[in-house]
Design an enzyme around this catalytic site. Structure first.
Site, PDB file in Angstrom:
ATOM      1  N   HIS A 239     -11.464 -15.787 -23.499  1.00 24.11           N
ATOM      2  CA  HIS A 239     -10.808 -14.709 -24.242  1.00 24.11           C
ATOM      3  C   HIS A 239     -11.847 -13.895 -25.018  1.00 24.11           C
ATOM      4  O   HIS A 239     -11.621 -13.443 -26.140  1.00 24.11           O
ATOM      5  CB  HIS A 239      -9.704 -15.261 -25.149  1.00 24.11           C
ATOM      6  CG  HIS A 239     -10.190 -16.215 -26.190  1.00 24.11           C
ATOM      7  ND1 HIS A 239     -10.208 -15.905 -27.514  1.00 24.11           N
ATOM      8  CD2 HIS A 239     -10.684 -17.470 -26.107  1.00 24.11           C
ATOM      9  CE1 HIS A 239     -10.695 -16.924 -28.205  1.00 24.11           C
ATOM     10  NE2 HIS A 239     -10.995 -17.871 -27.372  1.00 24.11           N
TER      11      HIS A 239
ATOM     12  N   ASP B  43     -10.871 -10.688 -26.813  1.00 21.99           N
ATOM     13  CA  ASP B  43     -10.218 -10.852 -28.111  1.00 21.99           C
ATOM     14  C   ASP B  43     -11.253 -11.038 -29.215  1.00 21.99           C
ATOM     15  O   ASP B  43     -11.114 -10.506 -30.315  1.00 21.99           O
ATOM     16  CB  ASP B  43      -9.280 -12.066 -28.098  1.00 21.99           C
ATOM     17  CG  ASP B  43      -8.209 -11.972 -27.038  1.00 21.99           C
ATOM     18  OD1 ASP B  43      -7.822 -10.843 -26.689  1.00 21.99           O
ATOM     19  OD2 ASP B  43      -7.776 -13.029 -26.546  1.00 21.99           O
TER      20      ASP B  43
ATOM     21  N   GLY C  21      -6.429 -19.058 -31.261  1.00 18.00           N
ATOM     22  CA  GLY C  21      -7.114 -17.827 -30.866  1.00 18.00           C
ATOM     23  C   GLY C  21      -6.676 -17.263 -29.526  1.00 18.00           C
ATOM     24  O   GLY C  21      -6.249 -16.100 -29.448  1.00 18.00           O
TER      25      GLY C  21
ATOM     26  N   ASP D 195      -6.420 -14.554 -32.842  1.00 20.67           N
ATOM     27  CA  ASP D 195      -7.473 -13.564 -33.122  1.00 20.67           C
ATOM     28  C   ASP D 195      -6.848 -12.212 -33.447  1.00 20.67           C
ATOM     29  O   ASP D 195      -7.273 -11.523 -34.374  1.00 20.67           O
ATOM     30  CB  ASP D 195      -8.425 -13.425 -31.922  1.00 20.67           C
ATOM     31  CG  ASP D 195      -9.216 -14.689 -31.641  1.00 20.67           C
ATOM     32  OD1 ASP D 195      -9.530 -15.424 -32.592  1.00 20.67           O
ATOM     33  OD2 ASP D 195      -9.530 -14.936 -30.463  1.00 20.67           O
TER      34      ASP D 195
ATOM     35  N   ASP E 218     -19.876 -19.810 -30.870  1.00 21.74           N
ATOM     36  CA  ASP E 218     -20.697 -20.635 -29.987  1.00 21.74           C
ATOM     37  C   ASP E 218     -21.288 -19.720 -28.921  1.00 21.74           C
ATOM     38  O   ASP E 218     -20.603 -19.346 -27.981  1.00 21.74           O
ATOM     39  CB  ASP E 218     -19.855 -21.737 -29.338  1.00 21.74           C
ATOM     40  CG  ASP E 218     -20.647 -22.553 -28.338  1.00 21.74           C
ATOM     41  OD1 ASP E 218     -21.893 -22.457 -28.323  1.00 21.74           O
ATOM     42  OD2 ASP E 218     -20.021 -23.292 -27.557  1.00 21.74           O
TER      43      ASP E 218
ATOM     44  N   ARG F 287     -15.129  -6.332 -33.915  1.00 21.54           N
ATOM     45  CA  ARG F 287     -15.119  -4.863 -34.023  1.00 21.54           C
ATOM     46  C   ARG F 287     -14.294  -4.425 -35.233  1.00 21.54           C
ATOM     47  O   ARG F 287     -14.705  -3.556 -36.000  1.00 21.54           O
ATOM     48  CB  ARG F 287     -14.559  -4.238 -32.743  1.00 21.54           C
ATOM     49  CG  ARG F 287     -14.508  -2.724 -32.794  1.00 21.54           C
ATOM     50  CD  ARG F 287     -13.869  -2.145 -31.508  1.00 21.54           C
ATOM     51  NE  ARG F 287     -13.615  -0.736 -31.665  1.00 21.54           N
ATOM     52  CZ  ARG F 287     -12.583  -0.205 -32.320  1.00 21.54           C
ATOM     53  NH1 ARG F 287     -11.682  -0.984 -32.887  1.00 21.54           N
ATOM     54  NH2 ARG F 287     -12.438   1.095 -32.428  1.00 21.54           N
TER      55      ARG F 287
ATOM     56  N   HIS G 199     -15.133 -21.243 -32.665  1.00 22.17           N
ATOM     57  CA  HIS G 199     -15.038 -21.643 -31.260  1.00 22.17           C
ATOM     58  C   HIS G 199     -14.965 -23.167 -31.179  1.00 22.17           C
ATOM     59  O   HIS G 199     -15.355 -23.859 -32.129  1.00 22.17           O
ATOM     60  CB  HIS G 199     -16.247 -21.132 -30.492  1.00 22.17           C
ATOM     61  CG  HIS G 199     -16.202 -19.664 -30.199  1.00 22.17           C
ATOM     62  ND1 HIS G 199     -17.325 -18.907 -30.043  1.00 22.17           N
ATOM     63  CD2 HIS G 199     -15.158 -18.818 -30.045  1.00 22.17           C
ATOM     64  CE1 HIS G 199     -16.978 -17.654 -29.790  1.00 22.17           C
ATOM     65  NE2 HIS G 199     -15.672 -17.579 -29.802  1.00 22.17           N
TER      66      HIS G 199
END
Length: 127
Positions: free
Chosen positions: A91, A94, A59, A64, A84, A100, A11
């Protein structure tokens, strides 16, 4: 034997930490195939020009998802994602999808520098 493939994502507020992490661990990372989202990759390359980093899109612009696709294809062994937790992420969906996929495909996943060091410690150098 193929090289260990690591995806690097950070981030905005953690990009400096990622660049510093890469500099500290440049020798171990140089033995890996590195993929990174656009801006994170640029910061790592700026700090460690000797590292070969395959930069993907930023990203929020699809990077991502590109890393997620590499995970789903079995091309990523570990995800180092400096998150962060104190800043809102436009987003966020994403980001959740990426983590996941890391869980679904059972890859090593580190969300902070301490865990990332543990992940790197498990990587065996190529002989």
């Amino acid at each position: 034997m193929r090289r260990t493939a690591i995806a690097l994502v950070a981030h905005d507020a953690k990009k400096d930490a990622m660049a510093e992490f890469a500099a500290t661990h440049r020798l171990k990372l140089s033995a890996c195939d590195l993929f990174a989202t656009g801006t994170t990759g640029a910061r790592v390359i700026e700090r460690c020009p000797e590292l070969q980093v395959k930069r993907l899109k930023s990203g929020p612009l699809g990077g991502d998802q590109q890393i997620g696709a590499l995970i789903a294809e079995g091309r990523i062994d570990a995800l180092i994602f400096f998150v962060d937790p104190l800043s809102p992420m436009p987003h966020d969906v994403d980001v959740k999808a990426l983590t996941r996929l890391g869980l679904v495909y059972d890859i090593a996943m580190a969300l902070n520098p301490v865990t990332a060091e543990m992940v790197l410690a498990m990587i065996e150098p190529l002989t």
